[in-house]
Design an enzyme around this catalytic site. Structure first.
Site, PDB file in Angstrom:
ATOM      1  N   GLY A   1      16.343  62.138  46.060  1.00  0.00           N
ATOM      2  CA  GLY A   1      17.162  62.371  44.219  1.00  0.00           C
ATOM      3  C   GLY A   1      17.450  64.024  44.917  1.00  0.00           C
TER       4      GLY A   1
ATOM      5  N   ALA B   1      16.668  66.618  41.424  1.00  0.00           N
ATOM      6  CA  ALA B   1      15.247  66.230  41.702  1.00  0.00           C
ATOM      7  C   ALA B   1      13.785  67.591  43.084  1.00  0.00           C
ATOM      8  CB  ALA B   1      14.406  65.053  41.422  1.00  0.00           C
TER       9      ALA B   1
ATOM     10  N   GLY C   1      17.989  70.447  52.776  1.00  0.00           N
ATOM     11  CA  GLY C   1      19.813  71.284  52.618  1.00  0.00           C
ATOM     12  C   GLY C   1      18.839  71.275  50.865  1.00  0.00           C
ATOM     13  N   ASP C   2      18.444  70.509  50.562  1.00  0.00           N
ATOM     14  CA  ASP C   2      17.900  70.443  48.520  1.00  0.00           C
ATOM     15  C   ASP C   2      17.003  71.445  48.431  1.00  0.00           C
ATOM     16  OD1 ASP C   2      19.380  68.556  48.115  1.00  0.00           O
ATOM     17  OD2 ASP C   2      17.547  67.007  48.244  1.00  0.00           O
TER      18      ASP C   2
ATOM     19  N   GLY D   1      10.223  63.188  54.603  1.00  0.00           N
ATOM     20  CA  GLY D   1       9.925  62.390  53.699  1.00  0.00           C
ATOM     21  C   GLY D   1      11.093  63.580  52.777  1.00  0.00           C
TER      22      GLY D   1
HETATM   23  O1  RIB Z   1      19.063  64.789  50.074  1.00  0.00           O
HETATM   24  C1  RIB Z   1      18.171  63.741  50.255  1.00  0.00           C
HETATM   25  C2  RIB Z   1      18.323  62.577  48.499  1.00  0.00           C
HETATM   26  O2  RIB Z   1      19.412  62.682  48.954  1.00  0.00           O
HETATM   27  C3  RIB Z   1      17.310  61.949  48.499  1.00  0.00           C
HETATM   28  O3  RIB Z   1      16.195  61.681  48.641  1.00  0.00           O
HETATM   29  C4  RIB Z   1      18.053  60.605  48.555  1.00  0.00           C
HETATM   30  O4  RIB Z   1      16.851  60.450  47.271  1.00  0.00           O
HETATM   31  C5  RIB Z   1      19.601  61.452  47.604  1.00  0.00           C
HETATM   32  O5  RIB Z   1      19.407  61.674  46.801  1.00  0.00           O
END
Ligand code: RIB
Length: 313
Positions: free
Chosen positions: A41, A44, A253-254, A289
């Site tokens: 997510g 998260a 990117g997150d 992951g």
């Molecule tokens: O940016 C990656 C995320 O996009 C994944 O972890 C997936 O859950 C989607 O939300």
């Protein structure tokens, strides 16, 4: 930058990933390799990244009253996130179905479930916490009205609002007005501005469109090509990526966004923060992951220092 607190509001998913030689074409079945299930997510992932990299982080999301939701909340607690305002929904927890090919590229389908149940009232209920933060970090995996309300509350209190417009959609003028920093990737920038940022000239044109909508700070991310930092009135700074062998780009990117906010909360400049975030995301693509690949502070510091010695920025 105030208290130094980072608040992340966004999605929580359980990622179900199959690694495969190549992505299937429409209508095609391919036999893949390993299956992995893990925490994901965009919201998260960004919250966990900010926390592992040393931030003081609160995370607000909506999960189902189910096993996936229970596991997610327990996981966030173990990561040290403040999860006192995680909300439960009667909808199922969010799920992402992911394939990763042999070049590390992913394709993702999300069943939003509880994430799509986040309301303006949910956001207003945590308004005081938003006002206490220095930085509010948002993405677009929860409903747009909730994102807009969070940005408004933060902006009205002088909180620095960071928006990662993923997955991209047309954004209303009011959200741009409340956004301090926007972090689109190549395809998101194209959708937001109508310009393909394929070289420095077109990237500058695209950035100028977003500046004209009221966003002072922009970071255009371009994966293996690095990123471009554009601050209104200061021009562009191009930052190369680190040359690494990517096995899985999911969540890179997150990690970038979470790392960037940590560095900004520590009062580094935007360009310095982008350098720190570039190092963090380079580490994340070398592991499988989303949250499983988020690095820890000491790992990032090590390569950030080495890169700095080469005076690349
Ligand atoms: O940016 C990656 C995320 O996009 C994944 O972890 C997936 O859950 C989607 O939300």
């Amino acid at each position: 930058m105030g208290s130094g607190k980072i608040m992340v509001i966004g999605s929580s998913n359980t990622d179900m990933t199959v690694v495969t030689r190549r992505h299937p074409a429409p209508g095609e079945t391919v036999l893949g390799g390993h299956f992995r299930m893990g925490a994901g997510g965009k919201g998260a992932n960004q919250a966990v990244a900010a926390k592992r990299l040393g931030g003081d982080v609160s995370f607000i999301c909506k999960v189902g009253s189910d096993l996936f939701g229970d596991n997610s909340v327990e996981h966030y607690r173990q990561e040290g996130l403040d999860v006192s305002d995680v909300i439960r929904s009667s909808e199922a927890s969010g799920i992402a179905l992911i394939t990763v090919d042999e070049s590390g590229e992913n394709s993702i389908v999300v069943a939003s479930g509880a994430n799509a149940d986040m309301t303006v009232a949910d956001i207003e209920a945590v308004g005081d916490k938003i006002r206490e933060a220095s930085i509010l970090l948002l993405q677009l995996e929860i409903p747009l009205p909730a994102v807009i309300r969070a940005a408004e509350i933060a902006h009205d209190s002088g909180v620095y609002v960071v928006l990662n417009p993923a997955p991209a959609c047309d954004l209303p003028a009011g959200l741009y007005d409340c956004t301090s920093l926007i972090i689109p990737n190549y395809s998101e920038m194209k959708l937001l501005t109508g310009i393909e940022p394929s070289d420095e000239t077109s990237a500058a044109q695209a950035c100028n469109i977003l500046h004209s909508k009221g966003v002072g700070d922009i970071i255009l991310t371009a994966g293996a090509h690095g990123c471009i930092v554009s601050q209104e009135g200061k021009g562009l700074v191009r930052m190369p990526a680190m040359q690494v062998k990517a096995v899985d780009t999911t969540g890179a990117g997150d990690t970038f966004c979470g790392a960037l906010c940590v560095a900004l909360a520590e009062r580094r400049t935007l360009v310095e923060a982008a350098g720190f975030a570039t190092c963090a995301s380079a580490l994340s693509v070398q592991k499988y992951g989303a949250q499983a690949s988020v690095p820890y502070r000491s790992e990032v510091e090590r390569i950030y220092a080495a890169r700095h010695d080469g005076s690349e920025f």
